[in-house]
Each structure stands twice: as C-alpha cells, then as structure tokens.
Design a protein around this motif. Structure first.
Motif, PDB file in Angstrom:
ATOM      1  N   UNK A 159       0.826  -1.198   0.000  1.00 44.09           N
ATOM      2  CA  UNK A 159       0.000   0.000   0.000  1.00 44.09           C
ATOM      3  C   UNK A 159       0.859   1.247   0.000  1.00 44.09           C
ATOM      4  N   UNK A 160       0.182   2.400  -0.070  1.00 47.64           N
ATOM      5  CA  UNK A 160       0.841   3.693   0.081  1.00 47.64           C
ATOM      6  C   UNK A 160       0.503   4.208   1.468  1.00 47.64           C
ATOM      7  N   UNK A 161       1.525   4.492   2.262  1.00 49.10           N
ATOM      8  CA  UNK A 161       1.338   4.840   3.665  1.00 49.10           C
ATOM      9  C   UNK A 161       2.109   6.100   4.016  1.00 49.10           C
ATOM     10  N   UNK A 162       1.569   6.868   4.925  1.00 49.75           N
ATOM     11  CA  UNK A 162       2.270   8.040   5.419  1.00 49.75           C
ATOM     12  C   UNK A 162       3.366   7.633   6.391  1.00 49.75           C
ATOM     13  N   UNK A 163       4.419   8.410   6.442  1.00 47.50           N
ATOM     14  CA  UNK A 163       5.313   8.419   7.598  1.00 47.50           C
ATOM     15  C   UNK A 163       5.360   9.856   8.101  1.00 47.50           C
ATOM     16  N   UNK A 164       5.613  10.019   9.397  1.00 47.40           N
ATOM     17  CA  UNK A 164       5.578  11.371   9.958  1.00 47.40           C
ATOM     18  C   UNK A 164       6.321  11.408  11.288  1.00 47.40           C
ATOM     19  N   UNK A 165       6.649  12.601  11.729  1.00 47.98           N
ATOM     20  CA  UNK A 165       7.253  12.775  13.045  1.00 47.98           C
ATOM     21  C   UNK A 165       6.186  12.524  14.109  1.00 47.98           C
ATOM     22  N   UNK A 166       6.592  11.898  15.217  1.00 50.36           N
ATOM     23  CA  UNK A 166       5.617  11.504  16.239  1.00 50.36           C
ATOM     24  C   UNK A 166       6.150  11.756  17.644  1.00 50.36           C
ATOM     25  N   UNK A 167       6.889  12.857  17.824  1.00 50.92           N
ATOM     26  CA  UNK A 167       7.224  13.280  19.171  1.00 50.92           C
ATOM     27  C   UNK A 167       5.942  13.759  19.845  1.00 50.92           C
ATOM     28  N   UNK A 168       5.937  14.010  21.163  1.00 51.93           N
ATOM     29  CA  UNK A 168       4.690  14.414  21.817  1.00 51.93           C
ATOM     30  C   UNK A 168       3.972  15.575  21.150  1.00 51.93           C
ATOM     31  N   UNK A 169       4.689  16.568  20.657  1.00 51.53           N
ATOM     32  CA  UNK A 169       4.047  17.670  19.937  1.00 51.53           C
ATOM     33  C   UNK A 169       4.035  17.398  18.434  1.00 51.53           C
ATOM     34  N   UNK A 170       3.581  16.200  18.085  1.00 50.38           N
ATOM     35  CA  UNK A 170       3.618  15.776  16.692  1.00 50.38           C
ATOM     36  C   UNK A 170       2.790  16.672  15.783  1.00 50.38           C
ATOM     37  N   UNK A 171       1.700  17.243  16.296  1.00 53.85           N
ATOM     38  CA  UNK A 171       0.876  18.082  15.429  1.00 53.85           C
ATOM     39  C   UNK A 171       1.663  19.290  14.943  1.00 53.85           C
ATOM     40  N   UNK A 172       2.484  19.867  15.820  1.00 53.88           N
ATOM     41  CA  UNK A 172       3.332  20.985  15.424  1.00 53.88           C
ATOM     42  C   UNK A 172       4.346  20.560  14.369  1.00 53.88           C
TER      43      UNK A 172
END
Length: 354
Positions: A159-172
């Motif tokens: 599949x096609x999947x996201x990767x992203x930063x996931x520190x506690x303030x991940x939304x920022x």
C-alpha cells in the motif's frame, strides 16, 4: 549514543515515558517545543526551497525477490519562504515537503538510519504506518539534536502509507512539514504509466494572516482552533504552478499516476483534478482492494495517502486542488499538471464554429 543513555537524555528534556513511546499520541499541554516555535523570529532564509520536486520518485521495482533496502532520513529545521516576502521556520525530512518517497516491495526489509543534526533545536523521530512495531518505529528513532538512530523493519503489507514525526508535539512537527510517503509495492508491481508525481498537503498555523509580509511564527492557539493561515501542497503557496516553481508536465495521450498524502495535521482534503477525473483510484492507498473508476473527488484524511491515475486527451492545465475551495482561493492549496499537444475539438472545443 547507546539507547539507554539516549532515552535518559530525552527524559531530561521532557520526552521520556509513555508519551514518547506512543507513536500516534501526544500531550495536550503546551511544551518547550511549542514555546520554542513561537519565540523563533528568524527572517533570513536558510534554504531557497522546501517544495519537493514532484517528479523525484524512486523507479518502479522490477525485481521478483525481496531484499534489504537501506535509506537515510535526516531531520532538517530550515527557514524558507511560504510565498514572496513571507518566511517561516519549517521542520522537514531532508529539507523538503513532503519528505522523500521511500519505495520498497512487499517482503523487503527497510534498514533505516535516522539523523538529527546538532544544528537542530528539537528532538525528532519517524512513525511509519507501513511498520508493525511500537509507534511505527517512533520510539526506536527518537533522538535529540546531534544523535542518530537505526531501525530495521519488514514491509509485510502492500500500500501507500504516510510516515511522519511523532514526538509528543507531533501536530506541530507535522504541520511544519515532517511527513511523507512510504510505498510498498505488491509482489506483482503496479501497472505501467508514462509519469508518476508525488504531492503532499498540509496546513500551516501562523501568527499572521496569509500574505502578510515578514516572518510568520508558529501559532499553537490557531492550531488548537484548527484555523490555519495557509493550506499548502508541497510546502509553499501555489508551489507547483506556472507562477510558482513550475507545473508538472505531460504530453496529450500520456498517463500519469499521482501519489498524494495528507499530512494534516487536522484537515481532510477533498482531492480533485479540475478539468479531469481520477480514471482509476486506489482508495485510502490500498493497492490490493478493488479500484474505483472515474472518480471526481476523493476524501484524503490526515494520516492517509491515496494513489490515483489519470490520462490527458486534450491540452491544457489540470489543477489539482482541495475542493474546500477557500483553501485554494485564499490559502494557497493548488498544483498544476500542464498537458501539451494538439487540440482535439471532437473532445473539447472552446471556440466552436457558429
């Protein structure tokens, strides 16, 4: 640094315990990261471009056996222009938004080195939605500035999947640019097309209105209200357009596959090609489910990728937009594929004889 010592360092700066292990979970109270983002007042750009080249994609996989694929991702905190005269302090993978596409085959082993250079100011990591494991690898890759980590995982599902930063303030961190796609091709690969393009959408929450000149700092309260100043494709206002970095280009009669990811962190994209249609759509990035045909608009929620193909029977610009159209007209959310070739009045005639 050994992992035990690295974790001690992270606890010392407020990133230890359950929050740092959670992957897709975060604290709700403002933290040192929020404060740092709001206090930054850099006005000089440190890079001329954060918009990823939409054609910079690894080649399709033509082998029949799995292998170990080694990749390095580097967290880079950079200052760049959102639009002319407006600067922002971005957080990126390898200095681009979205981060580099990682392309593997089902059954491959991903051998990842994650680097957080010492010139950065914050911890970073990577959460892969293509990874079985705690936090998608976020805990194993969480490092402070000046350190690196290594992770290995097997890509067991396509599949096609996201990767992203996931520190506690991940939304920022995601809002500021830390997201990308990992593509896990099925064993039999994907159908051949003439072109492949890579586009990512996210929103920026700043302390000024869109277009107001000067440096824009990150505004955590605007993010809490989910009221972004900008909604962008590839990190800059109208980046992939004739008035920006230039459009993607094809010839009439060509086919193209678009890999699209919504980093968010909050807004769902109503992904639509103006003047065209998704001829074949792989919903939610699934490459093994039944595809959908001739879809006008598809929702791509935060933390989700999609794959869609299109063809170009007539010349002209195809605008890729979020059909929440205020985001297009006022907040910068548009990219263009320019088709070049001869007119076909039997398909489209803008000036028919009277």
């Amino acid at each position: 640094m050994p992992r035990t010592n690295r974790r001690t360092v992270l606890q010392g700066i407020g990133l230890g315990g359950a929050a740092s292990l959670a992957g897709c979970a975060s604290e709700t109270a403002p933290s040192a990261t929020d404060t740092t983002m709001q206090q930054q007042t850099t006005t000089k750009t440190t890079t001329d471009r954060v918009a990823a080249d939409p054609t910079d994609i690894p080649d399709p996989i033509d082998r029949s056996e799995p292998k170990t694929v080694s990749r390095t991702l580097r967290a880079e905190e950079v200052t760049a222009e959102i639009e002319d005269g407006v600067t922002f302090d971005y957080m990126t993978y390898d200095g681009q938004i979205p981060g580099p596409m990682i392309r593997v085959r089902r059954g491959d082993t991903v051998d990842l080195t994650f680097e957080n250079p010492e010139e950065n100011t914050m911890p970073h990591n990577v959460d892969f939605h293509a990874c079985y494991g705690p936090g998608g690898g976020a805990d194993a890759t969480t490092v402070p500035p000046g350190e690196s980590a290594r992770l290995r995982f097997k890509a067991t599902y396509p599949g096609a999947f996201i990767y992203h930063c996931a520190v506690p303030n991940m939304d920022t961190h995601i809002s500021a640019g830390m997201f990308g796609i990992i593509l896990v091709e099925p064993e039999d690969g994907l159908p051949e097309v003439d072109h492949e393009f890579y586009v990512g959408q996210h929103e920026l929450y700043t302390d000024k209105r869109a277009g107001e000149s000067g440096h824009h700092a990150f505004d955590t309260e605007a993010m809490r209200r989910e009221e972004p100043s900008y909604v962008l494709m590839n990190g800059e206002k109208y980046a992939l357009t004739p008035d920006g970095r230039g459009p993607m280009t094809v010839e009439t009669g060509d086919t193209a596959r678009v890999y699209f990811v919504t980093g968010g962190p909050n807004l769902t994209s109503s992904f639509h090609p103006i003047g065209n249609v998704w001829k074949e759509l792989y919903p939610k990035g699934s490459l093994t489910s039944r595809t959908q045909k001739y879809i006008e608009t598809t929702p791509v929620r935060p933390g989700t990728a999609t794959v869609a193909t299109m063809d170009f029977p007539v010349p002209g610009g195809v605008k890729l937009v979020d059909h929440s159209l205020t985001r297009v007209a006022r907040k910068g959310c548009m990219a263009v594929i320019a088709a070049e070739g001869e007119e076909k009045p039997d398909v489209f005639d803008p000036e028919p004889d009277q």
